[in-house]
Design a protein around this motif. Sequence first.
Motif, PDB file in Angstrom:
ATOM      1  N   THR A   1       6.703  -2.833   6.692  1.00  0.00           N
ATOM      2  CA  THR A   1       7.361  -3.955   5.987  1.00  0.00           C
ATOM      3  C   THR A   1       8.653  -3.470   5.347  1.00  0.00           C
ATOM      4  OG1 THR A   1       7.119  -5.628   4.283  1.00  0.00           O
ATOM      5  CG2 THR A   1       6.013  -3.565   3.882  1.00  0.00           C
ATOM      6  N   ILE A   2       9.586  -4.371   5.239  1.00  0.00           N
ATOM      7  CA  ILE A   2      10.912  -3.994   4.769  1.00  0.00           C
ATOM      8  C   ILE A   2      10.911  -3.698   3.269  1.00  0.00           C
ATOM      9  CG2 ILE A   2      11.747  -6.301   4.188  1.00  0.00           C
ATOM     10  CD1 ILE A   2      14.275  -5.476   5.858  1.00  0.00           C
ATOM     11  N   GLU A   3       9.934  -4.306   2.569  1.00  0.00           N
ATOM     12  CA  GLU A   3       9.802  -4.135   1.118  1.00  0.00           C
ATOM     13  C   GLU A   3       8.292  -4.138   0.842  1.00  0.00           C
ATOM     14  OE1 GLU A   3      12.454  -4.039  -1.205  1.00  0.00           O
ATOM     15  OE2 GLU A   3      10.919  -3.607  -2.700  1.00  0.00           O
ATOM     16  N   PRO A   4       7.783  -3.207   0.067  1.00  0.00           N
ATOM     17  CA  PRO A   4       6.335  -3.172  -0.148  1.00  0.00           C
ATOM     18  C   PRO A   4       5.816  -4.543  -0.580  1.00  0.00           C
ATOM     19  CG  PRO A   4       7.388  -1.335  -1.266  1.00  0.00           C
ATOM     20  CD  PRO A   4       8.478  -2.196  -0.741  1.00  0.00           C
ATOM     21  N   SER A   5       4.608  -4.860  -0.132  1.00  0.00           N
ATOM     22  CA  SER A   5       4.060  -6.177  -0.459  1.00  0.00           C
ATOM     23  C   SER A   5       2.745  -6.076  -1.205  1.00  0.00           C
ATOM     24  CB  SER A   5       3.849  -6.987   0.825  1.00  0.00           C
ATOM     25  OG  SER A   5       2.989  -6.287   1.684  1.00  0.00           O
ATOM     26  N   ALA A   6       2.205  -4.875  -1.315  1.00  0.00           N
ATOM     27  CA  ALA A   6       0.931  -4.725  -2.032  1.00  0.00           C
ATOM     28  C   ALA A   6       0.749  -3.258  -2.377  1.00  0.00           C
ATOM     29  CB  ALA A   6      -0.224  -5.200  -1.161  1.00  0.00           C
ATOM     30  N   PHE A   7      -0.181  -3.015  -3.318  1.00  0.00           N
ATOM     31  CA  PHE A   7      -0.524  -1.621  -3.612  1.00  0.00           C
ATOM     32  C   PHE A   7      -1.297  -1.052  -2.430  1.00  0.00           C
ATOM     33  CE2 PHE A   7      -0.240  -3.503  -7.901  1.00  0.00           C
ATOM     34  CZ  PHE A   7       0.738  -2.668  -8.421  1.00  0.00           C
TER      35      PHE A   7
ATOM     36  N   ALA B   1      13.871  -0.370   1.121  1.00  0.00           N
ATOM     37  CA  ALA B   1      13.113  -1.047   0.047  1.00  0.00           C
ATOM     38  C   ALA B   1      13.781  -0.822  -1.303  1.00  0.00           C
ATOM     39  CB  ALA B   1      11.683  -0.525   0.012  1.00  0.00           C
ATOM     40  N   GLY B   2      13.715  -1.824  -2.161  1.00  0.00           N
ATOM     41  CA  GLY B   2      14.262  -1.702  -3.506  1.00  0.00           C
ATOM     42  C   GLY B   2      13.204  -1.233  -4.489  1.00  0.00           C
ATOM     43  N   LEU B   3      11.998  -1.727  -4.313  1.00  0.00           N
ATOM     44  CA  LEU B   3      10.923  -1.415  -5.257  1.00  0.00           C
ATOM     45  C   LEU B   3       9.941  -0.430  -4.633  1.00  0.00           C
ATOM     46  CD1 LEU B   3      10.183  -5.059  -6.454  1.00  0.00           C
ATOM     47  CD2 LEU B   3      11.464  -3.299  -7.685  1.00  0.00           C
ATOM     48  N   ARG B   4       9.262   0.275  -5.514  1.00  0.00           N
ATOM     49  CA  ARG B   4       8.209   1.157  -5.017  1.00  0.00           C
ATOM     50  C   ARG B   4       6.910   0.778  -5.729  1.00  0.00           C
ATOM     51  NH1 ARG B   4       8.453   6.017  -2.167  1.00  0.00           N
ATOM     52  NH2 ARG B   4      10.698   6.120  -2.384  1.00  0.00           N
ATOM     53  N   TRP B   5       5.882   0.508  -4.956  1.00  0.00           N
ATOM     54  CA  TRP B   5       4.598   0.114  -5.517  1.00  0.00           C
ATOM     55  C   TRP B   5       3.694   1.339  -5.535  1.00  0.00           C
ATOM     56  CZ3 TRP B   5       2.456  -5.391  -5.110  1.00  0.00           C
ATOM     57  CH2 TRP B   5       3.500  -6.322  -5.108  1.00  0.00           C
ATOM     58  N   TRP B   6       3.058   1.530  -6.670  1.00  0.00           N
ATOM     59  CA  TRP B   6       2.233   2.729  -6.764  1.00  0.00           C
ATOM     60  C   TRP B   6       1.061   2.459  -7.692  1.00  0.00           C
ATOM     61  CZ3 TRP B   6       1.308   7.055 -10.257  1.00  0.00           C
ATOM     62  CH2 TRP B   6       0.810   8.196  -9.600  1.00  0.00           C
TER      63      TRP B   6
ATOM     64  N   LYS C   1      12.487   0.468 -10.928  1.00  0.00           N
ATOM     65  CA  LYS C   1      12.202   0.028  -9.553  1.00  0.00           C
ATOM     66  C   LYS C   1      10.721   0.185  -9.222  1.00  0.00           C
ATOM     67  CE  LYS C   1      16.478  -0.819  -8.341  1.00  0.00           C
ATOM     68  NZ  LYS C   1      16.880  -2.202  -8.110  1.00  0.00           N
ATOM     69  N   LEU C   2       9.922   0.479 -10.219  1.00  0.00           N
ATOM     70  CA  LEU C   2       8.516   0.793  -9.953  1.00  0.00           C
ATOM     71  C   LEU C   2       7.599  -0.373 -10.300  1.00  0.00           C
ATOM     72  CD1 LEU C   2       8.248   4.460 -11.276  1.00  0.00           C
ATOM     73  CD2 LEU C   2       8.726   3.650  -8.964  1.00  0.00           C
ATOM     74  N   VAL C   3       6.709  -0.669  -9.362  1.00  0.00           N
ATOM     75  CA  VAL C   3       5.630  -1.619  -9.617  1.00  0.00           C
ATOM     76  C   VAL C   3       4.371  -0.769  -9.711  1.00  0.00           C
ATOM     77  CG1 VAL C   3       4.368  -3.601  -8.718  1.00  0.00           C
ATOM     78  CG2 VAL C   3       6.830  -3.388  -8.301  1.00  0.00           C
ATOM     79  N   LEU C   4       3.828  -0.674 -10.915  1.00  0.00           N
ATOM     80  CA  LEU C   4       2.773   0.315 -11.155  1.00  0.00           C
ATOM     81  C   LEU C   4       1.467  -0.356 -11.533  1.00  0.00           C
ATOM     82  CD1 LEU C   4       4.837   2.831 -13.310  1.00  0.00           C
ATOM     83  CD2 LEU C   4       4.201   3.090 -10.913  1.00  0.00           C
ATOM     84  N   ARG C   5       0.404   0.214 -11.019  1.00  0.00           N
ATOM     85  CA  ARG C   5      -0.926  -0.189 -11.467  1.00  0.00           C
ATOM     86  C   ARG C   5      -1.662   1.100 -11.825  1.00  0.00           C
ATOM     87  NH1 ARG C   5      -4.699  -3.020  -7.287  1.00  0.00           N
ATOM     88  NH2 ARG C   5      -3.767  -5.012  -7.907  1.00  0.00           N
ATOM     89  N   LEU C   6      -1.876   1.305 -13.117  1.00  0.00           N
ATOM     90  CA  LEU C   6      -2.428   2.567 -13.580  1.00  0.00           C
ATOM     91  C   LEU C   6      -3.699   2.322 -14.378  1.00  0.00           C
ATOM     92  CD1 LEU C   6       0.896   4.238 -14.763  1.00  0.00           C
ATOM     93  CD2 LEU C   6      -0.304   4.608 -12.616  1.00  0.00           C
ATOM     94  N   ALA C   7      -4.686   3.105 -14.054  1.00  0.00           N
ATOM     95  CA  ALA C   7      -5.945   3.023 -14.807  1.00  0.00           C
ATOM     96  C   ALA C   7      -6.413   4.451 -15.098  1.00  0.00           C
ATOM     97  CB  ALA C   7      -6.986   2.251 -13.999  1.00  0.00           C
ATOM     98  N   PRO C   8      -5.765   5.141 -16.062  1.00  0.00           N
ATOM     99  CA  PRO C   8      -6.164   6.517 -16.355  1.00  0.00           C
ATOM    100  C   PRO C   8      -7.600   6.545 -16.866  1.00  0.00           C
ATOM    101  CG  PRO C   8      -4.597   5.709 -17.982  1.00  0.00           C
ATOM    102  CD  PRO C   8      -4.668   4.682 -16.914  1.00  0.00           C
ATOM    103  N   ARG C   9      -8.310   7.596 -16.506  1.00  0.00           N
ATOM    104  CA  ARG C   9      -9.738   7.670 -16.837  1.00  0.00           C
ATOM    105  C   ARG C   9     -10.019   8.901 -17.690  1.00  0.00           C
ATOM    106  NH1 ARG C   9     -12.649   8.732 -12.294  1.00  0.00           N
ATOM    107  NH2 ARG C   9     -10.767   9.405 -11.213  1.00  0.00           N
TER     108      ARG C   9
END
Lengths: 374, 903
Positions: A207-213, A241-246, A273-281
Motif C-alpha cells: 500500500t502506498i500509505e500504511p492503513s493499519a497496524f 508514505a508520509g506516516l509510519r504506523w507502529w 509522522k508516527l501513528v503509535l499504539r503502545l501498551a507497555p507491560r
Amino acid sequence: MPVKFLHTADWQLGMKALQAGEKAREVRAARFDAVERALRLAVDEAVDFVLVAGDTFEDPDVDDSVIRRAVDLLEQLAPMPVFVLPGNHDPLVPGGVWERASWRQAGDHVTLFRERTEVAAGPHVALYPCPLTQKQSGIDPTAWIPAREAGDQRMRIGVAHGALDILPDRVNFPIDGGRAESSGLDYLALGDWHGLHLAERIAYPGTIEPSAFGERDPGHVLVVEIDGARRAPRVRPLRVAGLRWWEANPKILDPTDVEQLERAIASLGAPEKLVLRLAPRPGDGCPEEAFAALENLRARLADRAFFLDWTEPTAVASGTAALEGLLAAADADLASILDGRIPDGPGREFASLDPEVAREARVLLGRLAKEADA
Amino acid sequence: MIVERITLRSWRTYREPHTFVFDERFTLLVGRNESGKSTIFEALARVLFDRHGSTAKEIRDMQPLGSSLGPEAELVLCAGGARYRVVKRFLYKSKCELFFDRQGRWELDHEGDAADDRLRALFGSEEFRGATRAEHRGLAQALWYLQGEPAIPQAGWHESVERGLGGLVSQVARFPREDPVLARIEKEYADFWTPQGREKEAGAAAALRSEIAHDAERVGELRTRWDTLVGARTGLEEARHREREFEAELLRCDGEIATLLQELDALEAESRAIAEAKQQLSLAQEKRTRLESDLSAVARRDGEARERGSDARTARGECETAESLLRAARADARRHRKSWEDELEPQAVAAGGSIRALEALQRLAGFGEERMGLERRKKSLGKLLQELARVRGELRGLRAPSRSDWKDFEGIRAALLEAEAQLSASGIYVAFDLPGRQAVTSDPPAPPGPDGEHLVTRPTTFRVAGVGEIRVRGGGATLEELDRRVKERRLQVSETLRFYGTPDPDALRELHERRTRMEGDEARLDKERDNNEDTLEDLDGRLTALEDRVRKTRETVEAHEKARAEWATLSAERIESLLAEHQDSRGRLERRVKEERELEAQAQKQASAYSEAAEKSRKAQAEAESGADRLRQENAETLKSYGTLDNLKRLERAARQDETTLTDELARREKDYQARSEGPRKLLEGRRAARKDLERKRDDERTRMTKLETVLDQAAAEGLYSKTGDLEAALEVRRRRLATLERRAAAVKALRNLVEAHRQSRSAALAGPLAERVNPWLAFLTEGTSDGLTLTDGLLPSDVHVPRYDSDLPERSLSYGAREQIVVLLRLGIATLLSESERQAVIIDDRLVNADPLRAQRLAVILREAQARVQVIVATCNETPYAGIPGKVIRVPEDGLRESSAG
C-alpha cells in the motif's frame, strides 16, 4: 527497446481509518499526499507509464469528492499514460466508482482496464490486465493470460490484483505463483498485499500509505525497468508514505527497557509522522523510576506523535509511596484478588471483583498515594 | 492536654482580671447561677478554636456591657509533653501569642494566625469554623460537656475524635499518611459517584454514554442507508444483467427481421403492379363518382324546380283569397262606425241634456228648504248670544262671595267656634254669690257671662263694693292666647259680613248661592254657544252661496226647451219619473255605442290580418318563381359539357362498367399477392412486436438502473462513505474513552468500598476497648440494672444491655437524665483511653443536675476513679455530691479575683 514504468497499488483512497480515532480524517488526507509524492516520482523518474494494480479506492461507494481529487492528481501526469486496474476493493460493478461521472472526467491518458484483453503500451510492450468485477472469488484472475507465442519479442507485463498462492489460507483471488513463468510474462505487477514483496518477476509494492497496524513494510512504489523480452526486470522500491504506523507492547522490567522502547520509537522517524499504539507491560514490582520514565515517554509522545493509542500500565511500582493502615490493607486485598486468592478480613467480600477493575483500583491507589506523598 | 490556669480580663462579667488555677486531677468550680462558671469554659473554647481576628457577633457579645475593651484571656496548658502559654485578645487590638516553656522560661513559639493554627492543631480541629458549635472543636467535642449541648452529638463525633482514639488505642494503629490518600480517594469517588453510590447524572461517563447513544443512533441510521445502497447495488447488477440479456435478444430479433424483410423485398414487383392497378381503379372510381354526382344533381335540381313552380301557384291563390276578405272586413268596419257615430251617440247626448235639466228642477225644489233651515239657525244663535250677554252683565254688577271666598269664610267661622269652645273649656269661671247686690268690677274687665259667671283668662282683680277685692290668678298664657284668637276670628267674621253688606252669615250664604247659580247659567250658555258649529258670519256666507247655486241651476233649466216650457210645472214625482226614464234611455244608448265601437275595431283588426296574409303570399310566390328559375339555369350549365341529359346518363353507365372491371382485376391480383406474402409478413409482424416488447423491457431495466444509479450517486455526492467513517471513528473514540472511564469508576468505587470496609472494621475494634472502660461504670451507676453499652460504628451509644431480661434496650428509650449520665461515662471512657499516652482534661459544666442523689454519689465515685488518669473539671452550684473527691474547690468568681491579686 527498454521500458521503464512505475508500479503502484492499494492506494485505498477514502479509507475510514477507524484505528486512528480522532485522527482518522487526517489519515485519510495523508493517503492523497502519498499519491501525490508517488506521481511526482513518476515524473522525476521519467517513466514511460504508470501501472496502478488495483484498489485505487477503498470502496465502490467512496465519496465523489475522493474520486474527483484522485482524478485531479492523475491529470497532473498527462500526457504520461496511466493504466488503472479495478481491484477487489473497487471492482468493476454497476454503479461503482468507475461509472461515476466524477471518474469519467479523467483524461485520455488514463486507461481503465475493463476487459481481460491484451493492451498495447507502445510498440514493444503488451499489457495483460486482469480487472476484477467482484469483491471475492476463488478463481485466479490471471488464468486467462495466454502463453507467449513463438517469435513474440514484445515485453509482456501482467497486471493483476490478488494473493499469491504461496501462502496458506489465501483464498481470495488466488494467483498462481508460477504465472510469470507459465504465461511467458516478463513482469507480473500485483496489488492486494499491503507490504512490499519482491520476487524474481513478480512484485507487490504494498500500500502506498500504511492503513493499519501490523503491516509489514508498507508505503512504497516500485520503479521497474526491463531492457527487453525475457530479460530480468530491475525493480527499485521507493518509499512515499508520509506516516509510519507502529505498535508495541514491550515488557518493562527497569528504566533501561523504557530507554530501549524510546530508541525504537526514535528510529521510526519524526514523531509527528508516527501513528503509535503502545501498551507497555511493566511487571509488578517494577521500579518506580521505570514508571516515571514511562509516564515521561507517554507525555512526550502525547504531545508530539501524530497519533498515540497508549494503554496505561496495570502494575504497581515497587517504590510507590508506602501504604499504611487501611490503605495497606486494601492494597493487600487487591493484590490477593489479582493473585486469585480470597482476601482475609473485610476484603473477603471483594473476592469476586473483576481482575481488570482490581488492577485499575490498585494502580489508582498507588497513584493517589504517590500524589499524596508529593 | 490538661489546663493549668486561665486568666480572664474584660470578658463578660470579668471586667477585672480573674485567674483560676486548676488541679491536675480534680477541680470543682462552685458558684451560684450567673456567677461566671460557664464563662470560664467559653473563654477556654474561644482561645483554642476562634481566630483572634474574628469579629463575629458571638465574639462581640463577650465584651462587658458598656465597654469597648477587647475581651482577653491568658491560658496555660500542657499538651504533647510541652507546656504552653497563650495570650489572646479579640476585637480591640486583637492579638494571639503562643509561648512554650523552655526550662522554666516562656519563649514565643508562634504569634498571630500561626499561633491560632497551632492551637487548633493541638485539638485536631481541621479548620477554623468557630468555637460556638461543639463539632467544630475537634477532639474537645468528646472531652468537654458544656452547657447547651445535646447529650449525644446529632451528627456524630467529629472525625478527629475517632482519629484521636485511633492514634491512642493500642489495638488499632493510626497512620497519619492515610488521611490525604483517603481524601483523594473520596475526591476521586465524588467525580464518578453520588454519596449513595449511584452514578453521577452529570458525570463524564453519563455524558459520554449519552453521546455514544446519539452517535450510535446516527451510525444506525447511516447503516440503514448503507443497507439500502447495498440493495440498490444488487438491484443494479441484476438490472444490468437483464438489460444485457434483452440486448442480446434484440440483436437476435433484428437478424430475423432483416431476413424476413429480404423475403418480402422479392415480392416487391407484384406489389408495385397492384399499387398501379389500385391507382387506375381509383381514377375510374373518381370519374364514375363525378358523373354520378352530376347526374344526380341535374335530377335533383329538376325536381326542385318543379316543386318551386307549384309553390308559386299556391301562393298566388292564397293572395287573392286574402285580398277578397280584406275588402269585406273594411266594409264592415265602416258600417259599424256610421251606426254609433251618426245615430246612437247624438241620441245619448240629448238624453244627457234632459237628465241635467230634470236634476236642476229637482235641486231648485230643495233649495227653499235649505234656505229656511239656515235662517232658523241664524235666529236661534242670535237669541243665545243676547241671553249670555245679559247674564254676564248681571254677574259683573253683583258683590257676592265667590266659591273660594265662601270657603275661607267658613274656615274662619269654624276656627272661631273651635277657639270659643277651647276658651270655654279652659277658662276660670268666677261667680259671686253675695247677699247684697254689691257692684262687682274687675281689672282688667271680665264681664259676667249669661249665667253670671265671670270668665277669667288672666290675673284679674275683682272689686266688690263694700266687701273688698278678690284677686284671681290663673289661666296664664294659654288662656290669653285663646282669648286673643277668639277676638281675632270674631273681627274677621264681622269684617267679612260688613264687606258684603250682609247682616249675618245666613244672608251671606244666600248671596253666595245666588252668585253660584248665575255662574252656572253663564257656563251653560257658553257651552251652548260653543256647541254651535257656525258663527253668524258663517251662516250669512252659506246663504249667499245658496243663492248663487240657485241662480246657476235656473240657468240650466232655462237652457232646456222642454224643461223651460213643460217640466217646470210638473210635480216632483213626475220629475223623478221622467228623470228615471231618461237615465235608462241614456244607459241603453251608451251600451249600444260601445258595442258598435267594438265591432268596428274587430273588423279593422281582421282587415289588417288579411292584408298581412296577402302580402306574405305575394312574397312567397315571388321567391318560388325566382328559385325555380335559378335551378333551371344551373341544370343548363351542368349539361352544357355533356350536350344532353341522355348523353350524361350514357357516360355514367360506361364509367360504372369500367370500375367494376378494374375492381375485379385488382381483387384477383391482391388475393394472389396475399397468398404469397402472408407467411413472411405475419412472421415479420410477430418479430416486430417481440422486438418492441424487448425494447420496452430493456428500457424498463434502463430506467430502473438510472434510478438505482441515482441513489448510489447521491450517496457518493453527499459523502456518505466519509460521513459514516467520521462518525464511526468518533464513536470508536468515545467508546474507548467510556470503557476507560467505566473501568476507572468501577476501580475507584471498589477501592473506596474496600477502604470503607476496613474503616468499619477498625471502628468496631475501637468500640471494644471503649465499651470495656464504660461497662463496669455503667453497671455500678445503675446498680446492675444495665451492664453493657453497645456502640455504633461512630462510637455513639445505641443500646444498653439489661441483664435481667438479657436483652438490649435502645438508648433513645432511656430518660434524659440517664442518657446524660451514660454520655458522661462515655466521655470519661474516651478521655481515659486518650490519656493512656497523654493526660486529657474532661470538662463537665453542671451537666449532672438531673441525677438523683444516689446516682450523683455513684457518679462522684466514678469521677474519683477517673481523676486518677484524667484531669476532671466540674462546674456546679451544689458541691455536696463531690465532697469525697480529693482535689481543688474554686469559688467563682471571688477566688479568681483573689488569685489574680495574689499572682
